[in-house]
Each structure stands twice: as structure tokens, then as C-alpha cells.
Design a protein around this motif. Structure first.
Motif, PDB file in Angstrom:
ATOM      1  N   ALA A 155       0.820  -1.220   0.000  1.00 56.53           N
ATOM      2  CA  ALA A 155       0.000   0.000   0.000  1.00 56.53           C
ATOM      3  C   ALA A 155       0.848   1.262   0.000  1.00 56.53           C
ATOM      4  O   ALA A 155       0.383   2.334  -0.400  1.00 56.53           O
ATOM      5  CB  ALA A 155      -0.915  -0.011   1.233  1.00 56.53           C
ATOM      6  N   ASN A 156       2.074   1.194   0.451  1.00 59.02           N
ATOM      7  CA  ASN A 156       2.972   2.354   0.482  1.00 59.02           C
ATOM      8  C   ASN A 156       3.758   2.489  -0.807  1.00 59.02           C
ATOM      9  O   ASN A 156       4.599   3.385  -0.931  1.00 59.02           O
ATOM     10  CB  ASN A 156       3.936   2.249   1.655  1.00 59.02           C
ATOM     11  N   GLY A 157       3.476   1.622  -1.761  1.00 60.95           N
ATOM     12  CA  GLY A 157       4.199   1.694  -3.027  1.00 60.95           C
ATOM     13  C   GLY A 157       5.537   0.997  -2.984  1.00 60.95           C
ATOM     14  O   GLY A 157       6.326   1.121  -3.919  1.00 60.95           O
ATOM     15  N   CYS A 158       5.820   0.343  -1.850  1.00 61.85           N
ATOM     16  CA  CYS A 158       7.102  -0.381  -1.746  1.00 61.85           C
ATOM     17  C   CYS A 158       6.930  -1.801  -2.294  1.00 61.85           C
ATOM     18  O   CYS A 158       5.878  -2.431  -2.135  1.00 61.85           O
ATOM     19  CB  CYS A 158       7.561  -0.432  -0.296  1.00 61.85           C
ATOM     20  N   ASP A 159       7.986  -2.269  -2.914  1.00 60.97           N
ATOM     21  CA  ASP A 159       7.948  -3.614  -3.491  1.00 60.97           C
ATOM     22  C   ASP A 159       8.323  -4.667  -2.449  1.00 60.97           C
ATOM     23  O   ASP A 159       9.190  -4.460  -1.598  1.00 60.97           O
ATOM     24  CB  ASP A 159       8.913  -3.728  -4.665  1.00 60.97           C
ATOM     25  N   SER A 160       7.666  -5.786  -2.538  1.00 61.19           N
ATOM     26  CA  SER A 160       8.042  -6.983  -1.762  1.00 61.19           C
ATOM     27  C   SER A 160       8.394  -8.094  -2.756  1.00 61.19           C
ATOM     28  O   SER A 160       7.699  -8.297  -3.760  1.00 61.19           O
ATOM     29  CB  SER A 160       6.888  -7.446  -0.871  1.00 61.19           C
ATOM     30  N   LEU A 161       9.475  -8.766  -2.496  1.00 62.69           N
ATOM     31  CA  LEU A 161       9.931  -9.864  -3.365  1.00 62.69           C
ATOM     32  C   LEU A 161       9.737 -11.195  -2.648  1.00 62.69           C
ATOM     33  O   LEU A 161      10.131 -11.364  -1.483  1.00 62.69           O
ATOM     34  CB  LEU A 161      11.408  -9.698  -3.726  1.00 62.69           C
ATOM     35  N   ILE A 162       9.102 -12.106  -3.326  1.00 63.02           N
ATOM     36  CA  ILE A 162       8.933 -13.470  -2.788  1.00 63.02           C
ATOM     37  C   ILE A 162       9.681 -14.438  -3.714  1.00 63.02           C
ATOM     38  O   ILE A 162       9.443 -14.460  -4.933  1.00 63.02           O
ATOM     39  CB  ILE A 162       7.453 -13.859  -2.706  1.00 63.02           C
ATOM     40  N   HIS A 163      10.616 -15.207  -3.154  1.00 60.09           N
ATOM     41  CA  HIS A 163      11.389 -16.189  -3.930  1.00 60.09           C
ATOM     42  C   HIS A 163      10.837 -17.589  -3.647  1.00 60.09           C
ATOM     43  O   HIS A 163      10.707 -17.995  -2.494  1.00 60.09           O
ATOM     44  CB  HIS A 163      12.880 -16.125  -3.546  1.00 60.09           C
ATOM     45  N   TYR A 164      10.533 -18.308  -4.705  1.00 63.51           N
ATOM     46  CA  TYR A 164      10.105 -19.701  -4.601  1.00 63.51           C
ATOM     47  C   TYR A 164      11.234 -20.597  -5.137  1.00 63.51           C
ATOM     48  O   TYR A 164      11.708 -20.408  -6.266  1.00 63.51           O
ATOM     49  CB  TYR A 164       8.828 -19.955  -5.411  1.00 63.51           C
ATOM     50  N   THR A 165      11.669 -21.536  -4.337  1.00 64.13           N
ATOM     51  CA  THR A 165      12.725 -22.476  -4.752  1.00 64.13           C
ATOM     52  C   THR A 165      12.163 -23.888  -4.765  1.00 64.13           C
ATOM     53  O   THR A 165      11.589 -24.352  -3.768  1.00 64.13           O
ATOM     54  CB  THR A 165      13.931 -22.412  -3.794  1.00 64.13           C
ATOM     55  N   LEU A 166      12.298 -24.571  -5.902  1.00 67.65           N
ATOM     56  CA  LEU A 166      11.796 -25.934  -6.044  1.00 67.65           C
ATOM     57  C   LEU A 166      12.964 -26.928  -5.985  1.00 67.65           C
ATOM     58  O   LEU A 166      13.910 -26.834  -6.760  1.00 67.65           O
ATOM     59  CB  LEU A 166      11.061 -26.107  -7.391  1.00 67.65           C
ATOM     60  N   HIS A 167      12.884 -27.848  -5.047  1.00 66.10           N
ATOM     61  CA  HIS A 167      13.877 -28.924  -4.954  1.00 66.10           C
ATOM     62  C   HIS A 167      13.244 -30.227  -5.452  1.00 66.10           C
ATOM     63  O   HIS A 167      12.143 -30.589  -5.029  1.00 66.10           O
ATOM     64  CB  HIS A 167      14.341 -29.107  -3.502  1.00 66.10           C
ATOM     65  N   VAL A 168      13.928 -30.894  -6.328  1.00 56.69           N
ATOM     66  CA  VAL A 168      13.458 -32.170  -6.875  1.00 56.69           C
ATOM     67  C   VAL A 168      14.290 -33.300  -6.260  1.00 56.69           C
ATOM     68  O   VAL A 168      15.509 -33.332  -6.415  1.00 56.69           O
ATOM     69  CB  VAL A 168      13.568 -32.205  -8.410  1.00 56.69           C
ATOM     70  N   ASN A 169      13.606 -34.173  -5.569  1.00 56.10           N
ATOM     71  CA  ASN A 169      14.280 -35.351  -5.006  1.00 56.10           C
ATOM     72  C   ASN A 169      14.105 -36.518  -5.977  1.00 56.10           C
ATOM     73  O   ASN A 169      12.989 -37.000  -6.203  1.00 56.10           O
ATOM     74  CB  ASN A 169      13.673 -35.714  -3.641  1.00 56.10           C
ATOM     75  N   TRP A 170      15.221 -36.934  -6.546  1.00 58.87           N
ATOM     76  CA  TRP A 170      15.183 -37.994  -7.540  1.00 58.87           C
ATOM     77  C   TRP A 170      15.194 -39.368  -6.876  1.00 58.87           C
ATOM     78  O   TRP A 170      15.683 -39.548  -5.764  1.00 58.87           O
ATOM     79  CB  TRP A 170      16.386 -37.893  -8.486  1.00 58.87           C
ATOM     80  N   ASN A 171      14.610 -40.322  -7.586  1.00 61.46           N
ATOM     81  CA  ASN A 171      14.759 -41.704  -7.130  1.00 61.46           C
ATOM     82  C   ASN A 171      16.238 -42.105  -7.158  1.00 61.46           C
ATOM     83  O   ASN A 171      16.994 -41.657  -8.022  1.00 61.46           O
ATOM     84  CB  ASN A 171      13.977 -42.664  -8.034  1.00 61.46           C
ATOM     85  N   THR A 172      16.632 -42.921  -6.219  1.00 62.38           N
ATOM     86  CA  THR A 172      18.008 -43.439  -6.205  1.00 62.38           C
ATOM     87  C   THR A 172      17.994 -44.892  -6.674  1.00 62.38           C
ATOM     88  O   THR A 172      16.968 -45.576  -6.652  1.00 62.38           O
ATOM     89  CB  THR A 172      18.620 -43.331  -4.802  1.00 62.38           C
ATOM     90  N   HIS A 173      19.168 -45.361  -7.080  1.00 60.34           N
ATOM     91  CA  HIS A 173      19.252 -46.688  -7.700  1.00 60.34           C
ATOM     92  C   HIS A 173      20.557 -47.367  -7.311  1.00 60.34           C
ATOM     93  O   HIS A 173      21.594 -46.718  -7.202  1.00 60.34           O
ATOM     94  CB  HIS A 173      19.176 -46.556  -9.229  1.00 60.34           C
ATOM     95  N   SER A 174      20.484 -48.673  -7.089  1.00 63.31           N
ATOM     96  CA  SER A 174      21.689 -49.464  -6.860  1.00 63.31           C
ATOM     97  C   SER A 174      21.518 -50.809  -7.552  1.00 63.31           C
ATOM     98  O   SER A 174      20.400 -51.235  -7.852  1.00 63.31           O
ATOM     99  CB  SER A 174      21.962 -49.666  -5.367  1.00 63.31           C
ATOM    100  N   THR A 175      22.645 -51.475  -7.811  1.00 58.71           N
ATOM    101  CA  THR A 175      22.633 -52.763  -8.507  1.00 58.71           C
ATOM    102  C   THR A 175      23.397 -53.788  -7.688  1.00 58.71           C
ATOM    103  O   THR A 175      24.478 -53.499  -7.169  1.00 58.71           O
ATOM    104  CB  THR A 175      23.267 -52.636  -9.901  1.00 58.71           C
ATOM    105  N   VAL A 176      22.827 -54.970  -7.582  1.00 58.09           N
ATOM    106  CA  VAL A 176      23.489 -56.092  -6.921  1.00 58.09           C
ATOM    107  C   VAL A 176      23.687 -57.186  -7.964  1.00 58.09           C
ATOM    108  O   VAL A 176      22.713 -57.670  -8.561  1.00 58.09           O
ATOM    109  CB  VAL A 176      22.670 -56.627  -5.732  1.00 58.09           C
ATOM    110  N   ASP A 177      24.934 -57.543  -8.215  1.00 59.01           N
ATOM    111  CA  ASP A 177      25.250 -58.547  -9.231  1.00 59.01           C
ATOM    112  C   ASP A 177      25.806 -59.803  -8.573  1.00 59.01           C
ATOM    113  O   ASP A 177      26.557 -59.726  -7.592  1.00 59.01           O
ATOM    114  CB  ASP A 177      26.301 -58.021 -10.225  1.00 59.01           C
ATOM    115  N   THR A 178      25.459 -60.940  -9.135  1.00 57.07           N
ATOM    116  CA  THR A 178      26.077 -62.193  -8.709  1.00 57.07           C
ATOM    117  C   THR A 178      26.026 -63.172  -9.868  1.00 57.07           C
ATOM    118  O   THR A 178      25.330 -62.940 -10.867  1.00 57.07           O
ATOM    119  CB  THR A 178      25.381 -62.786  -7.463  1.00 57.07           C
ATOM    120  N   ALA A 179      26.786 -64.255  -9.755  1.00 57.05           N
ATOM    121  CA  ALA A 179      26.820 -65.283 -10.799  1.00 57.05           C
ATOM    122  C   ALA A 179      26.762 -66.649 -10.143  1.00 57.05           C
ATOM    123  O   ALA A 179      27.292 -66.857  -9.047  1.00 57.05           O
ATOM    124  CB  ALA A 179      28.077 -65.146 -11.656  1.00 57.05           C
ATOM    125  N   ILE A 180      26.093 -67.580 -10.814  1.00 53.85           N
ATOM    126  CA  ILE A 180      26.001 -68.958 -10.337  1.00 53.85           C
ATOM    127  C   ILE A 180      26.330 -69.893 -11.494  1.00 53.85           C
ATOM    128  O   ILE A 180      26.369 -69.492 -12.658  1.00 53.85           O
ATOM    129  CB  ILE A 180      24.607 -69.292  -9.781  1.00 53.85           C
TER     130      ILE A 180
END
Length: 206
Positions: free
Chosen positions: A7-32
Motif C-alpha cells: 500500500a505504500n508503493g514499496c515492493d516486496s519480493l517473494i522467492h520460490y525455490t523448487l527442490h526435486v528429489n530424484w529416485n536413487t538406484h543401486s545394482t546387486v550382481d552375482t553369478a552362479i
């Protein structure tokens, strides 16, 4: 970033930050080795080489999925071909026989273990073994067992059987008794000559 004027003509800044949590992956190898199939591993049934992805109750610290891939390799068993020997053996109470193993599959180098009757000890860890026939009597048998282990630790087995036969030709002794023909009305039955020879011949296997 969003800019909003108040209302006073002053600016307000709002910052939005998006964090993406990715799936993680691992491999277990064996031979018979192939002889262990089918197999159940980590709850998955394998009938051949392959892989399965497991997401059951595997959430990571970020709350997303952790995917575990179970990969199974299957190693071929050694294939064995035994050659170089003769059976039945027309050698009596003397000589030797050599048995050679030709491995057609699996991963070299191979380890050989020979076991059985009348083996020369100096040959039991090589790809060929020598069997002694000393003391063999007609009708005897020499049985030889081979175990081959390849570089993957896969194991295969084979067996060779040497049958000892007489080296002396059968002979007859004396003279055959008269074998009268039987019959009537001019019809006669002649004795079977094979039966006559069998009953009056011998060799030193009997």
C-alpha cells in the motif's frame, strides 16, 4: 521470483525455490553355475540369467523410491568328452590304457581330479590319466571317475568304464558225441549245431 507492491508503493519480493528429489538406484550382481538353476534370490525366481527391479519398502531418506536391481549371470558348466581308450579291452593281465579328457565348455583354466581303479598317481591331476591293467582277470572292470572344475568354480563329472575281456580265442576239446537225428515217416529233426558247439567249447573266461 514474484514482485508485489504494498500500500505504500514499496515492493516486496517473494522467492520460490523448487527442490526435486530424484529416485536413487543401486545394482546387486552375482553369478552362479548352471546346475543351480532354478533359484530364488532376494524373493525373485530365476530360471535363466536376467534381472529384476525391487522397489518394495525401499524409500530413501528423501522419501522417494530407492530401486535395487538384482542381476543374475549364469556360468556354463564344463562339458567333458572322454576319449583315447578301448572297451572292452582284449588285453589280459598286462598293459595300460590312457584316458584323455577334452573339455568343450566352461572357463579355462581347468582343474582335473581323477579317481578310481588302478590309476597311476602321477597322472591324476592332468587332462589325461593312465590306468594299469596289471593283475586284471577276464571279466574284471576298471571304473574311472573324473571331476573337472573351471575358473568360475563350476564343476562337472564324467565316468569311463573299462571292461576286461579274454585275449585267448575260444577252443574246443575232444570230439563231439554223435547227435542222432530224430523223426519218423522220413521227416527228421537235425540237432542245432550252434547249441552243440556252445555246450562243448570253452575259453579261460569260464
Amino acid at each position: 521470483t514474484v514482485t508485489i507492491s504494498n500500500a505504500n508503493g514499496c515492493d516486496s519480493l517473494i522467492h520460490y525455490t523448487l527442490h526435486v528429489n530424484w529416485n536413487t538406484h543401486s545394482t546387486v550382481d552375482t553369478a552362479i553355475c548352471a546346475n543351480f538353476l532354478p533359484i530364488t534370490w532376494h524373493g525373485f525366481s530365476f530360471t535363466a540369467a536376467g534381472s529384476f527391479n525391487d522397489t518394495t519398502l525401499n524409500s530413501n531418506s528423501n522419501g522417494t523410491d530407492h530401486i535395487t536391481t538384482y542381476s543374475l549371470a549364469v556360468n556354463t558348466l564344463p562339458g567333458i568328452n572322454l576319449s583315447g581308450f578301448t572297451s572292452p579291452i582284449c588285453s589280459f593281465n598286462t598293459g595300460t590304457q590312457n584316458i584323455t579328457a577334452i573339455v568343450t565348455s566352461g572357463l579355462a583354466p581347468y582343474q582335473y581330479l581323477w579317481q578310481g581303479d588302478s590309476l597311476l598317481a602321477s597322472t591324476t591331476s592332468t587332462d589325461a590319466v593312465t590306468v594299469s591293467l596289471a593283475g586284471a582277470q577276464c571279466g574284471d572292470r576298471r571304473t574311472v571317475f573324473l571331476t573337472v572344475t573351471d575358473a568360475n568354480g563350476c564343476v562337472a563329472h564324467d565316468t569311463a568304464t573299462l571292461n576286461i575281456n579274454d585275449h585267448t580265442a575260444p577252443s574246443t576239446t575232444g570230439t563231439f558225441a554223435a547227435q542222432p537225428a530224430l523223426g519218423s515217416s522220413c521227416l527228421f529233426t537235425v540237432p542245432n549245431p550252434i547249441t552243440i558247439v556252445r555246450n562243448q567249447s570253452f575259453d579261460n573266461c569260464t
